[in-house]
Design a protein around this motif. Structure first.
Motif, PDB file in Angstrom:
ATOM      1  N   THR A  24      -7.867  38.826 148.833  1.00  0.00           N
ATOM      2  CA  THR A  24      -8.441  40.140 148.563  1.00  0.00           C
ATOM      3  C   THR A  24      -9.036  40.748 149.826  1.00  0.00           C
ATOM      4  O   THR A  24      -8.884  41.946 150.083  1.00  0.00           O
ATOM      5  N   LEU A  25      -9.690  39.936 150.647  1.00  0.00           N
ATOM      6  CA  LEU A  25     -10.218  40.450 151.915  1.00  0.00           C
ATOM      7  C   LEU A  25      -9.086  40.929 152.820  1.00  0.00           C
ATOM      8  O   LEU A  25      -9.199  41.979 153.465  1.00  0.00           O
ATOM      9  N   VAL A  26      -7.993  40.193 152.864  1.00  0.00           N
ATOM     10  CA  VAL A  26      -6.838  40.613 153.666  1.00  0.00           C
ATOM     11  C   VAL A  26      -6.279  41.919 153.119  1.00  0.00           C
ATOM     12  O   VAL A  26      -5.947  42.840 153.878  1.00  0.00           O
ATOM     13  N   TRP A  27      -6.186  42.042 151.791  1.00  0.00           N
ATOM     14  CA  TRP A  27      -5.690  43.275 151.189  1.00  0.00           C
ATOM     15  C   TRP A  27      -6.594  44.451 151.543  1.00  0.00           C
ATOM     16  O   TRP A  27      -6.118  45.521 151.925  1.00  0.00           O
ATOM     17  N   LEU A  28      -7.916  44.256 151.434  1.00  0.00           N
ATOM     18  CA  LEU A  28      -8.853  45.330 151.767  1.00  0.00           C
ATOM     19  C   LEU A  28      -8.807  45.670 153.249  1.00  0.00           C
ATOM     20  O   LEU A  28      -9.031  46.815 153.636  1.00  0.00           O
ATOM     21  N   ASP A  29      -8.515  44.698 154.073  1.00  0.00           N
ATOM     22  CA  ASP A  29      -8.373  44.959 155.502  1.00  0.00           C
ATOM     23  C   ASP A  29      -7.186  45.890 155.758  1.00  0.00           C
ATOM     24  O   ASP A  29      -7.247  46.765 156.612  1.00  0.00           O
ATOM     25  N   SER A  30      -6.118  45.721 154.993  1.00  0.00           N
ATOM     26  CA  SER A  30      -4.934  46.561 155.188  1.00  0.00           C
ATOM     27  C   SER A  30      -5.003  47.864 154.391  1.00  0.00           C
ATOM     28  O   SER A  30      -4.169  48.746 154.562  1.00  0.00           O
ATOM     29  N   HIS A  31      -6.005  48.002 153.519  1.00  0.00           N
ATOM     30  CA  HIS A  31      -6.238  49.228 152.750  1.00  0.00           C
ATOM     31  C   HIS A  31      -7.732  49.570 152.866  1.00  0.00           C
ATOM     32  O   HIS A  31      -8.462  49.531 151.868  1.00  0.00           O
ATOM     33  N   PRO A  32      -8.198  49.873 154.078  1.00  0.00           N
ATOM     34  CA  PRO A  32      -9.645  50.004 154.308  1.00  0.00           C
ATOM     35  C   PRO A  32     -10.260  51.247 153.669  1.00  0.00           C
ATOM     36  O   PRO A  32      -9.582  52.250 153.450  1.00  0.00           O
ATOM     37  N   VAL A  33     -11.550  51.121 153.376  1.00  0.00           N
ATOM     38  CA  VAL A  33     -12.322  52.298 152.982  1.00  0.00           C
ATOM     39  C   VAL A  33     -12.704  53.019 154.272  1.00  0.00           C
ATOM     40  O   VAL A  33     -12.756  52.408 155.349  1.00  0.00           O
ATOM     41  N   THR A  34     -12.959  54.300 154.177  1.00  0.00           N
ATOM     42  CA  THR A  34     -13.320  55.087 155.352  1.00  0.00           C
ATOM     43  C   THR A  34     -14.563  54.504 156.013  1.00  0.00           C
ATOM     44  O   THR A  34     -15.565  54.250 155.351  1.00  0.00           O
ATOM     45  N   GLY A  35     -14.481  54.262 157.322  1.00  0.00           N
ATOM     46  CA  GLY A  35     -15.612  53.732 158.069  1.00  0.00           C
ATOM     47  C   GLY A  35     -15.693  52.216 158.113  1.00  0.00           C
ATOM     48  O   GLY A  35     -16.588  51.651 158.742  1.00  0.00           O
ATOM     49  N   GLN A  36     -14.772  51.550 157.449  1.00  0.00           N
ATOM     50  CA  GLN A  36     -14.768  50.086 157.446  1.00  0.00           C
ATOM     51  C   GLN A  36     -14.554  49.576 158.863  1.00  0.00           C
ATOM     52  O   GLN A  36     -13.790  50.147 159.630  1.00  0.00           O
ATOM     53  N   PRO A  37     -15.215  48.483 159.266  1.00  0.00           N
ATOM     54  CA  PRO A  37     -15.042  47.963 160.620  1.00  0.00           C
ATOM     55  C   PRO A  37     -13.617  47.481 160.875  1.00  0.00           C
ATOM     56  O   PRO A  37     -12.878  47.174 159.942  1.00  0.00           O
ATOM     57  N   GLU A  38     -13.264  47.427 162.144  1.00  0.00           N
ATOM     58  CA  GLU A  38     -11.930  46.969 162.544  1.00  0.00           C
ATOM     59  C   GLU A  38     -11.672  45.531 162.103  1.00  0.00           C
ATOM     60  O   GLU A  38     -10.552  45.169 161.795  1.00  0.00           O
ATOM     61  N   GLU A  39     -12.704  44.711 162.122  1.00  0.00           N
ATOM     62  CA  GLU A  39     -12.570  43.312 161.705  1.00  0.00           C
ATOM     63  C   GLU A  39     -13.527  43.012 160.568  1.00  0.00           C
ATOM     64  O   GLU A  39     -14.684  43.428 160.597  1.00  0.00           O
ATOM     65  N   LEU A  40     -13.036  42.297 159.577  1.00  0.00           N
ATOM     66  CA  LEU A  40     -13.894  41.741 158.534  1.00  0.00           C
ATOM     67  C   LEU A  40     -14.168  40.303 158.958  1.00  0.00           C
ATOM     68  O   LEU A  40     -13.248  39.496 159.053  1.00  0.00           O
ATOM     69  N   THR A  41     -15.420  40.004 159.250  1.00  0.00           N
ATOM     70  CA  THR A  41     -15.780  38.696 159.780  1.00  0.00           C
ATOM     71  C   THR A  41     -16.419  37.830 158.712  1.00  0.00           C
ATOM     72  O   THR A  41     -17.469  38.171 158.159  1.00  0.00           O
ATOM     73  N   ILE A  42     -15.772  36.701 158.411  1.00  0.00           N
ATOM     74  CA  ILE A  42     -16.331  35.719 157.485  1.00  0.00           C
ATOM     75  C   ILE A  42     -17.317  34.879 158.280  1.00  0.00           C
ATOM     76  O   ILE A  42     -16.958  34.271 159.294  1.00  0.00           O
ATOM     77  N   THR A  43     -18.571  34.857 157.847  1.00  0.00           N
ATOM     78  CA  THR A  43     -19.603  34.119 158.576  1.00  0.00           C
ATOM     79  C   THR A  43     -19.923  32.768 157.948  1.00  0.00           C
ATOM     80  O   THR A  43     -20.550  31.923 158.573  1.00  0.00           O
ATOM     81  N   SER A  44     -19.484  32.567 156.711  1.00  0.00           N
ATOM     82  CA  SER A  44     -19.699  31.274 156.059  1.00  0.00           C
ATOM     83  C   SER A  44     -18.761  31.160 154.870  1.00  0.00           C
ATOM     84  O   SER A  44     -18.462  32.150 154.201  1.00  0.00           O
ATOM     85  N   ALA A  45     -18.309  29.952 154.623  1.00  0.00           N
ATOM     86  CA  ALA A  45     -17.440  29.682 153.471  1.00  0.00           C
ATOM     87  C   ALA A  45     -18.038  28.491 152.724  1.00  0.00           C
ATOM     88  O   ALA A  45     -19.203  28.514 152.371  1.00  0.00           O
ATOM     89  N   ASN A  46     -17.237  27.453 152.519  1.00  0.00           N
ATOM     90  CA  ASN A  46     -17.739  26.264 151.823  1.00  0.00           C
ATOM     91  C   ASN A  46     -18.228  25.218 152.822  1.00  0.00           C
ATOM     92  O   ASN A  46     -18.239  24.040 152.562  1.00  0.00           O
ATOM     93  N   ASP A  47     -18.641  25.691 153.971  1.00  0.00           N
ATOM     94  CA  ASP A  47     -19.187  24.848 155.029  1.00  0.00           C
ATOM     95  C   ASP A  47     -20.694  25.097 155.123  1.00  0.00           C
ATOM     96  O   ASP A  47     -21.259  25.813 154.313  1.00  0.00           O
ATOM     97  N   SER A  48     -21.319  24.510 156.089  1.00  0.00           N
ATOM     98  CA  SER A  48     -22.704  24.820 156.396  1.00  0.00           C
ATOM     99  C   SER A  48     -23.648  24.349 155.289  1.00  0.00           C
ATOM    100  O   SER A  48     -23.256  23.636 154.376  1.00  0.00           O
ATOM    101  N   THR A  49     -24.894  24.775 155.380  1.00  0.00           N
ATOM    102  CA  THR A  49     -25.904  24.415 154.393  1.00  0.00           C
ATOM    103  C   THR A  49     -26.314  25.665 153.633  1.00  0.00           C
ATOM    104  O   THR A  49     -26.623  26.686 154.236  1.00  0.00           O
ATOM    105  N   HIS A  50     -26.288  25.575 152.333  1.00  0.00           N
ATOM    106  CA  HIS A  50     -26.671  26.686 151.473  1.00  0.00           C
ATOM    107  C   HIS A  50     -27.706  26.176 150.480  1.00  0.00           C
ATOM    108  O   HIS A  50     -27.897  24.969 150.336  1.00  0.00           O
ATOM    109  N   LYS A  51     -28.351  27.086 149.778  1.00  0.00           N
ATOM    110  CA  LYS A  51     -29.379  26.664 148.820  1.00  0.00           C
ATOM    111  C   LYS A  51     -28.745  25.842 147.699  1.00  0.00           C
ATOM    112  O   LYS A  51     -27.544  25.943 147.427  1.00  0.00           O
ATOM    113  N   ALA A  52     -29.568  25.041 147.059  1.00  0.00           N
ATOM    114  CA  ALA A  52     -29.099  24.222 145.946  1.00  0.00           C
ATOM    115  C   ALA A  52     -28.458  25.107 144.886  1.00  0.00           C
ATOM    116  O   ALA A  52     -28.974  26.170 144.555  1.00  0.00           O
ATOM    117  N   GLY A  53     -27.305  24.681 144.380  1.00  0.00           N
ATOM    118  CA  GLY A  53     -26.603  25.433 143.354  1.00  0.00           C
ATOM    119  C   GLY A  53     -25.782  26.600 143.887  1.00  0.00           C
ATOM    120  O   GLY A  53     -25.249  27.384 143.106  1.00  0.00           O
TER     121      GLY A  53
END
Length: 90
Positions: A24-53
């Protein structure tokens, strides 16, 4: 335009939910809303430390950098488009 990851982001496995979000992010990148940045940057996925739950641990969340959007209106339009494309299951 591109969907990129912040340096250090690692994906620890994939499932249908995570792949749907990424697709979906790739689709939105190729069909951007006006003013959307050139790159959509994922800053975290299922890595790193997140709150419990956190949905990250279930492959049900990714963080996309919000500060790169030009303004609040653009950010809101992007979130609206993301919700529409992902549907109620997300």
């Amino acid at each position: 335009m591109a969907v990129v990851t912040k340096p250090g982001v690692r994906f620890r496995g994939f499932n249908w939910n995570l792949l749907t979000m990424l697709d979906t992010l790739v689709w939105l990148d190729s069909h951007p809303v006006t003013g959307q940045p050139e790159e959509l940057t994922i800053t975290s996925a299922n890595d790193s430390t997140h709150k419990a739950g956190s949905k990250h641990y279930e492959n049900l969340a990714v963080d996309v950098r919000a500060k790169s959007f030009s303004d609040l209106t653009t950010k809101t339009a992007f979130v609206t488009a993301l919700k529409r494309e992902l549907g109620e299951a997300f």
